[in-house]
Scaffold this motif. Structure first.
Motif, PDB file in Angstrom:
ATOM      1  N   LEU A   1       0.832  -1.211   0.000  1.00  0.00           N
ATOM      2  CA  LEU A   1       0.000   0.000   0.000  1.00  0.00           C
ATOM      3  C   LEU A   1       0.865   1.259   0.000  1.00  0.00           C
ATOM      4  CD1 LEU A   1      -3.043  -0.566   2.388  1.00  0.00           C
ATOM      5  CD2 LEU A   1      -3.011  -0.255  -0.100  1.00  0.00           C
ATOM      6  N   SER A   2       1.837   1.288   0.918  1.00  0.00           N
ATOM      7  CA  SER A   2       2.636   2.491   1.049  1.00  0.00           C
ATOM      8  C   SER A   2       3.455   2.768  -0.217  1.00  0.00           C
ATOM      9  CB  SER A   2       3.559   2.366   2.259  1.00  0.00           C
ATOM     10  OG  SER A   2       4.532   3.365   2.208  1.00  0.00           O
ATOM     11  N   THR A   3       3.983   1.703  -0.846  1.00  0.00           N
ATOM     12  CA  THR A   3       4.746   1.900  -2.084  1.00  0.00           C
ATOM     13  C   THR A   3       3.841   2.459  -3.177  1.00  0.00           C
ATOM     14  OG1 THR A   3       6.176   0.059  -1.463  1.00  0.00           O
ATOM     15  CG2 THR A   3       6.278   0.782  -3.745  1.00  0.00           C
ATOM     16  N   ALA A   4       2.606   1.938  -3.258  1.00  0.00           N
ATOM     17  CA  ALA A   4       1.658   2.427  -4.263  1.00  0.00           C
ATOM     18  C   ALA A   4       1.339   3.904  -4.024  1.00  0.00           C
ATOM     19  CB  ALA A   4       0.384   1.591  -4.233  1.00  0.00           C
ATOM     20  N   ILE A   5       1.063   4.256  -2.757  1.00  0.00           N
ATOM     21  CA  ILE A   5       0.725   5.649  -2.432  1.00  0.00           C
ATOM     22  C   ILE A   5       1.908   6.567  -2.740  1.00  0.00           C
ATOM     23  CG2 ILE A   5       0.047   7.235  -0.573  1.00  0.00           C
ATOM     24  CD1 ILE A   5      -1.213   4.776   0.856  1.00  0.00           C
ATOM     25  N   THR A   6       3.120   6.122  -2.369  1.00  0.00           N
ATOM     26  CA  THR A   6       4.318   6.932  -2.617  1.00  0.00           C
ATOM     27  C   THR A   6       4.527   7.177  -4.107  1.00  0.00           C
ATOM     28  OG1 THR A   6       5.302   5.921  -0.657  1.00  0.00           O
ATOM     29  CG2 THR A   6       6.771   7.144  -2.102  1.00  0.00           C
ATOM     30  N   LEU A   7       4.374   6.112  -4.911  1.00  0.00           N
ATOM     31  CA  LEU A   7       4.527   6.251  -6.369  1.00  0.00           C
ATOM     32  C   LEU A   7       3.505   7.244  -6.908  1.00  0.00           C
ATOM     33  CD1 LEU A   7       5.010   2.507  -7.364  1.00  0.00           C
ATOM     34  CD2 LEU A   7       6.634   4.317  -7.907  1.00  0.00           C
ATOM     35  N   LEU A   8       2.286   7.120  -6.428  1.00  0.00           N
ATOM     36  CA  LEU A   8       1.183   7.966  -6.898  1.00  0.00           C
ATOM     37  C   LEU A   8       1.470   9.434  -6.585  1.00  0.00           C
ATOM     38  CD1 LEU A   8      -1.929   7.702  -7.900  1.00  0.00           C
ATOM     39  CD2 LEU A   8      -2.442   8.181  -5.532  1.00  0.00           C
ATOM     40  N   VAL A   9       1.744   9.726  -5.304  1.00  0.00           N
ATOM     41  CA  VAL A   9       1.940  11.111  -4.871  1.00  0.00           C
ATOM     42  C   VAL A   9       3.152  11.736  -5.582  1.00  0.00           C
ATOM     43  CG1 VAL A   9       2.583  12.551  -2.892  1.00  0.00           C
ATOM     44  CG2 VAL A   9       0.840  10.783  -2.629  1.00  0.00           C
TER      45      VAL A   9
END
Lengths: 117, 239
Positions: free
Chosen positions: A92-100
């Protein structure tokens, strides 16, 4: 090639001295990278030997991570206990980081390019 | 049989065996990855780690014994990090042009990565050690290990989880870029380097040299800034 490898080691060595001497919180290779970059900017081009050594090393970058990764075997108990939490957090955190990061940089970069045009 | 035993004792004490095991494991893993059509789900590094851990457990070799020899490969990570200056220099003009957007994106990314990790682990009831070992997960392993040590996590656990993060980033990244319609290679590279450090960098180099250069830059920048930001953030949050 050999000369290039020596230059890389010398930069790392200088990084090591600076980190030790100034008690910096980051590892010496990163400081070494900054030193080499500064040197290249002053020199104005990349000498052939340094380029050869660097490309040789960087093409095997992935292999160099393996020995540290095998260290996971030491922590199998903690991984077994918190495994699901760890995996969920990582994904989850990797996905959010990539997105932001991706969205912010893409917008800012596009603005900048339109401004300049 | 006795002779064979003596030979094994001798060999397992020499670095030769660990180095061979590491390279063989990586070659097999790369082959498996190619057969699977280069899928990032079977990232060669993760597969290699799994194979080597299985092998070491099978023959009863401890990690300390293995690392005794494997440290010679591990050592090259240092000069390889220094070598990232070359692709960076090659694309210096583009970096200068995008300087402020890069800094802003980098700081936002560092906070996003750390805060989302902390929030998820705490919400799911993970232990304090797990929280602290996971916080630096998007930082390149040598720096992440230093940060984990500083804030009270397990450095060796962090090192492994950093790699898993990298592999996850390599899977999600390209899907995310397609979905968000991010086509600029410098933006793609920087994002990959920030969220997935060395793995993202290695993968970005296969996309284009400019993506690789920006990924390397993001990895270095994220590492340096995180070394300052994360210990302060953890103290501020009182974890």
């Amino acid at each position: 090639m050999l000369f290039g490898f020596l230059v890389l080691l010398v930069c790392q060595f200088c990084g090591e001295i600076i980190v030790r001497y100034l008690d910096l919180p980051f590892p010496s290779p990163v400081v070494g990278m900054v030193i080499l970059l500064a040197g290249l900017i002053m020199h104005g081009e990349v000498p052939k030997g340094i380029r050869q050594a660097s490309e040789g090393l960087l093409s095997y970058l992935a292999l160099l991570f393996v020995p540290a990764g095998v260290g996971l075997m030491v922590h199998y108990q903690l991984i077994a206990a918190d495994g699901l939490t760890i995996l969920t957090a990582l994904i989850l955190s990797t996905a959010i980081t990539l997105l932001v990061t991706g969205v912010i940089l893409d917008r800012l970069a596009k603005n900048k390019i339109t401004q300049e045009q | 049989m006795d002779e064979l035993n003596t030979l094994w004792v001798y060999l397992s004490a020499s670095p030769l065996l660990s180095i061979m095991v590491t390279i063989i494991g990586f070659l097999i893993a790369s082959h498996i990855n190619r057969m699977a059509g280069g899928s990032a789900f079977l990232h060669p590094v993760i597969v290699a780690i799994a194979l080597i851990v299985a092998f070491l457990t099978l023959v009863g070799t401890s990690y300390e014994q293995y690392f005794e020899g494997a440290q010679f490969i591990h050592f090259l990570l240092g000069p390889a990090t220094v070598a990232l200056a070359i692709p960076l220099f090659d694309h210096l003009e583009r970096v200068k042009q995008m300087f402020w957007p890069l800094i802003i994106a980098c700081i936002s990314g560092i906070f996003t990565a750390a805060l989302s990790t902390i929030a998820i682990v705490i919400a799911m009831g993970g232990s304090r050690e797990t929280v602290l070992s996971l916080t630096p997960k998007s930082v390149t392993s040598p720096i992440a290990m230093g940060i984990a040590e500083k804030i009270g996590g397990y450095p060796s656990l962090t090192a492994g989880l950093v790699l898993v993060t990298g592999a996850i980033g390599c899977v999600i990244g390209p899907i995310m870029f397609r979905w968000l319609k991010i086509e600029d290679h410098s933006v793609q590279g920087f994002t990959m380097g920030l969220a997935a450090h060395g793995f993202g960098t290695a993968q970005s180099f296969t996309v284009s040299s400019i993506a690789g250069a920006f990924a390397g830059l993001a990895m270095g920048l994220t590492g340096m800034l995180s070394a300052f930001i994360l210990p302060l953030l953890v103290r501020f949050l009182g974890i």
